[in-house]
Design an enzyme around this catalytic site. Structure first.
Site, PDB file in Angstrom:
ATOM      1  N   ASP A 131       0.581  60.986   7.969  1.00 43.02           N
ATOM      2  CA  ASP A 131      -0.488  62.223   8.077  1.00 43.02           C
ATOM      3  C   ASP A 131      -1.429  62.273   7.123  1.00 43.02           C
ATOM      4  O   ASP A 131      -1.557  62.038   5.994  1.00 43.02           O
ATOM      5  CB  ASP A 131       0.526  63.158   8.129  1.00 43.02           C
ATOM      6  CG  ASP A 131       1.400  63.529   9.328  1.00 43.02           C
ATOM      7  OD1 ASP A 131       1.269  62.695  10.038  1.00 43.02           O
ATOM      8  OD2 ASP A 131       2.159  64.577   9.390  1.00 43.02           O
ATOM      9  N   HIS A 142       2.573  60.188   4.255  1.00 40.86           N
ATOM     10  CA  HIS A 142       1.386  60.558   4.188  1.00 40.86           C
ATOM     11  C   HIS A 142       0.319  59.569   3.442  1.00 40.86           C
ATOM     12  O   HIS A 142       0.638  59.006   2.614  1.00 40.86           O
ATOM     13  CB  HIS A 142       1.242  61.678   3.123  1.00 40.86           C
ATOM     14  CG  HIS A 142       2.041  62.989   3.749  1.00 40.86           C
ATOM     15  ND1 HIS A 142       3.465  63.280   4.027  1.00 40.86           N
ATOM     16  CD2 HIS A 142       1.430  64.247   4.548  1.00 40.86           C
ATOM     17  CE1 HIS A 142       3.581  64.283   4.765  1.00 40.86           C
ATOM     18  NE2 HIS A 142       2.357  64.954   5.057  1.00 40.86           N
TER      19      HIS A 142
END
Ligand SMILES: [Zn+2]
Length: 211
Positions: free
Chosen positions: A32, A176
């Site tokens: 992400d 991430h």
């Protein structure tokens, strides 16, 4: 919704149109908030080394800033999902504002990269009761997770604890590609791959995991 390693079954049932787990008993890796030069290059190198594919939930602002990284993600055969244009929480936006955040991202990927986005993940994992209909209206499938690694804290020990305890054969794992996790992202991916290997689990093709 509070952050949780693995969201409770009641939430998964209530929002049954969302993908919480992989549908073919293989692990789905997702990244992400990217792309970012600090992290995405590392991730792409490690995934290539291990012949593994992933789904990147990019943010529109970063897509604009780093178009070459977006092209690299696509060229290496990974998927790109919609994480909105500005990473604003849907819980703080009106219905129309939410639609704009999502549709502007769809347009951006179409115009700049000739890429059709199929999957969506709400920023901060926060959503509302109308999110399922909103996401459907935008023509996307909402992808949540069943293992949040907390890599954004930048502590590899925490990632290892989370993976040891919660990795399942059908986990959708969140990592991430952000500045915050850049220092530990390579080791985090390797911990997941090693743990999966040890437990006899496989990393799946993103598209197959989400059928
Ligand atoms: Zn995010």
């Amino acid at each position: 919704m509070k952050y949780l390693y693995n969201p409770p079954a009641i939430l998964k049932r209530t929002f049954g149109s969302f993908k919480w787990n992989s549908s073919n008993a293989t692990i789905l890796l997702t990244f992400d908030d990217g792309p970012t030069p600090e992290s995405t290059e590392i991730i792409l190198r490690v995934l290539k080394e291990y012949k593994t594919k992933a789904l990147f939930f990019c943010v529109g602002n970063n897509v604009r800033k780093y178009p070459d990284l977006v092209e690299e993600i696509i060229n290496q055969g990974h998927l790109i999902g919609n994480h909105t244009l500005n990473h604003k929480q849907l819980t703080q936006l009106t219905y129309t504002e939410s639609i704009n955040e999502i549709n502007s991202y769809i347009q951006l990927l179409k115009e700049q990269h000739k890429y059709d986005v199929k999957y969506f993940r709400p920023p901060h994992g926060k959503f509302k009761i109308n999110t399922p209909s909103l996401v459907k209206k935008c023509g996307l499938t909402n992808v949540m997770w069943s293992l949040l690694t907390y890599d954004f804290k930048g502590d590899i020990k925490e990632v290892k604890l989370a993976v040891d305890k919660y990795l399942q054969m059908d986990s959708i794992v969140v990592l991430h590609d952000s500045v915050k996790s850049a220092k530990i992202i390579e080791d985090s991916i390797k911990i997941i791959l090693e743990s999966a290997n040890k437990k006899g689990f496989e990393i799946g093709e993103p598209e197959e995991c989400l059928r």
